[in-house]
Design a protein around this motif. Structure first.
Motif, mmCIF file in Angstrom:
data_model
loop_
_atom_site.group_PDB
_atom_site.id
_atom_site.type_symbol
_atom_site.label_atom_id
_atom_site.label_comp_id
_atom_site.label_asym_id
_atom_site.label_seq_id
_atom_site.Cartn_x
_atom_site.Cartn_y
_atom_site.Cartn_z
ATOM 1 N N GLN A 55 -48.630 -21.964 -26.337
ATOM 2 C CA GLN A 55 -49.422 -21.467 -27.459
ATOM 3 C C GLN A 55 -49.488 -22.504 -28.580
ATOM 4 O O GLN A 55 -50.551 -22.738 -29.159
ATOM 5 N N ASP A 56 -48.347 -23.139 -28.865
ATOM 6 C CA ASP A 56 -48.346 -24.188 -29.894
ATOM 7 C C ASP A 56 -49.194 -25.380 -29.457
ATOM 8 O O ASP A 56 -49.919 -25.975 -30.262
ATOM 9 N N ALA A 57 -49.100 -25.727 -28.177
ATOM 10 C CA ALA A 57 -49.899 -26.842 -27.669
ATOM 11 C C ALA A 57 -51.390 -26.552 -27.831
ATOM 12 O O ALA A 57 -52.174 -27.413 -28.258
ATOM 13 N N ASP A 58 -51.784 -25.330 -27.500
ATOM 14 C CA ASP A 58 -53.184 -24.949 -27.620
ATOM 15 C C ASP A 58 -53.635 -24.980 -29.076
ATOM 16 O O ASP A 58 -54.743 -25.443 -29.400
ATOM 17 N N LEU A 59 -52.790 -24.520 -29.981
ATOM 18 C CA LEU A 59 -53.129 -24.496 -31.401
ATOM 19 C C LEU A 59 -53.326 -25.912 -31.938
ATOM 20 O O LEU A 59 -54.295 -26.188 -32.659
ATOM 21 N N VAL A 60 -52.439 -26.824 -31.578
ATOM 22 C CA VAL A 60 -52.564 -28.210 -32.032
ATOM 23 C C VAL A 60 -53.846 -28.837 -31.484
ATOM 24 O O VAL A 60 -54.599 -29.500 -32.208
ATOM 25 N N ALA A 61 -54.089 -28.618 -30.200
ATOM 26 C CA ALA A 61 -55.284 -29.192 -29.582
ATOM 27 C C ALA A 61 -56.551 -28.672 -30.241
ATOM 28 O O ALA A 61 -57.505 -29.420 -30.485
ATOM 29 N N ARG A 62 -56.583 -27.379 -30.570
ATOM 30 C CA ARG A 62 -57.766 -26.805 -31.207
ATOM 31 C C ARG A 62 -57.976 -27.377 -32.606
ATOM 32 O O ARG A 62 -59.112 -27.629 -33.019
ATOM 33 N N CYS A 63 -56.888 -27.544 -33.360
ATOM 34 C CA CYS A 63 -57.019 -28.113 -34.701
ATOM 35 C C CYS A 63 -57.626 -29.512 -34.636
ATOM 36 O O CYS A 63 -58.484 -29.874 -35.457
#
Length: 406
Positions: free
Chosen positions: A298-306
């Motif tokens: 979830q954190d990986a996805d959030l960073v990638a989206r930002c």
């Protein structure tokens, strides 16, 4: 598995017919194909995934309700471009139901056996006299069993510059099974899904619950991995229909064959998703972001989206500027506890930052890489095993010019 790109798409699977006609939905009288039908004489099981936007268009709510009914079968889909039938109130719901009933009447099936999708401008009432006339023509073409797969692909386009299709074929113990697909989508593309409509067909037999499981997995690893401009639409829909024309019951096949079927659905969805990103509105670059080493997925996805949705990052990609500082900044405001002293970044396989230390001696290589039409940015946070992949693109002044008015 055999895989084919830029084919007839949904009509590659046995027993599916399609059409696309000019219904003049936008009133421009330009001859554009803007209404299409998918039809199977054999009843189909079906599954779908839809936008997570709180504001859902009438066709989205209509399809969700039908697909929630137990033991419901389907014979096809009616689709229009040019008008989203979103934020159109009770009249929009009535118009959506009318599209289904008119299609069903011509195809001689029940109205509940027709799914409805729309894409286009929000907040405008459907021009139903033109829509129903288009449905009459499209149904006749479909009943004549014309090879209308490519016409259907054209009929669903809005700001796209080209049609997008592919198909996959697998061998089973009972014969060959095909999965065909087509998609439209070029703007308002943001996980989860986007202003996109995707349609998959298969000539295997499968229960609705099995199809739903396959589709959810495939969509999560494909359409939910892309972002163009950070906007989520009201009409996003992905539908899969299975008509069993080959008499192959995929759920009765071996575990290996079931896995091959899932892989084929995954590959079709992945191919279509990547085609959407490369056809983004006025884009010039396709960028794959590979994010590893986060505390969790979830954190990986959030960073990638930002990173992928940062206007500063996207404009630097457009300018072929390997400005990794903007990437780091965007990663940081995801606020997942990033430690820059552990941060690694590569353009393709060329390192730009290692454990928080810049490597300016490689700058000429970074510049060469980001000047290409396609490249990969790899990031490792070195804080865990979480990972994510996103597909994105740049942001040009032409995007602004294109979208500043309708």
């Amino acid at each position: 598995m055999k895989f084919y790109q830029d084919c007839d798409g949904i009509t590659e699977a046995q027993g599916f017919y399609a059409s696309g006609v000019p219904a003049n939905i936008m009133g421009k009288n330009n001859g554009k194909l803007d209404l299409g039908i998918i039809y199977s004489p054999r009843p189909c099981t079906a599954a779908g995934t839809f936008t997570t936007n709180d504001v859902k268009a009438s066709p989205v709510r209509y399809c969700m309700d039908l697909l929630n009914e137990q033991e419901q079968v389907f014979h096809g889909v009616v689709v229009n471009s040019g008008n989203a039938n979103a934020c159109t109130g009770k009249q929009g719901d009535l118009d959506c139901a009318k599209m289904a009933s008119e299609t069903a009447r011509h195809l001689k099936v029940h109205s509940k056996e027709i799914l409805v999708c729309s894409t286009g401008r929000i907040g405008v009432q459907m021009p139903m006299s033109r829509v129903t006339a288009g449905i009459t023509e499209a149904c006749q073409d479909t009943l004549d069993e014309l090879d209308g797969g490519k016409a259907f692909q054209e009929a669903i386009l809005t700001s796209d510059t080209r049609t997008k299709s592919c198909s996959a074929q697998i061998e089973t113990s009972s014969g060959k099974v095909t999965i065909g697909g087509t998609v439209k989508g070029a703007g308002m593309i943001q996980p989860n899904m986007a202003t996109m409509l995707a349609f998959l067909t298969t000539d295997a037999f499968a229960s609705a619950s099995f199809l739903k499981k396959c589709l959810d997995k495939a969509v999560n690893n494909s359409f939910n991995r892309m972002t163009i401009d950070g906007d989520m639409s009201t009409n996003d829909s992905v539908l899969i229909l299975a008509n069993g024309s080959t008499r192959v019951d995929i759920e009765k096949e071996s575990v290996d064959t079931i896995a091959k079927f899932q892989e084929a659905v995954d590959q079709v969805c992945t191919c279509l998703a990547r085609k959407c990103v490369t056809d983004g509105e006025k884009v010039t670059k396709f960028v794959e972001l590979q994010l590893n080493g986060a505390s969790n997925d979830q954190d990986a996805d959030l960073v990638a989206r930002c990173i992928a949705n940062s206007l500063l990052v996207k404009t630097s990609w457009y300018g072929s500027d390997p400005n990794w500082g903007r990437i780091v900044d965007a990663a940081g405001y995801a606020r997942v506890g990033l430690d820059f002293e552990k941060f690694d970044l590569w353009y393709n396989d060329v390192p730009a930052v290692e454990k928080g230390k810049p490597l300016p001696s490689n700058k000429h290589k970074w510049k060469e890489i980001v000047s290409a039409k396609s490249f990969v940015i790899k990031i490792h946070l070195n804080s865990g095993s979480g990972k994510a992949v996103l597909w994105s693109n740049d942001l040009s002044e032409e995007y602004v010019n294109y979208n500043k008015s309708e």
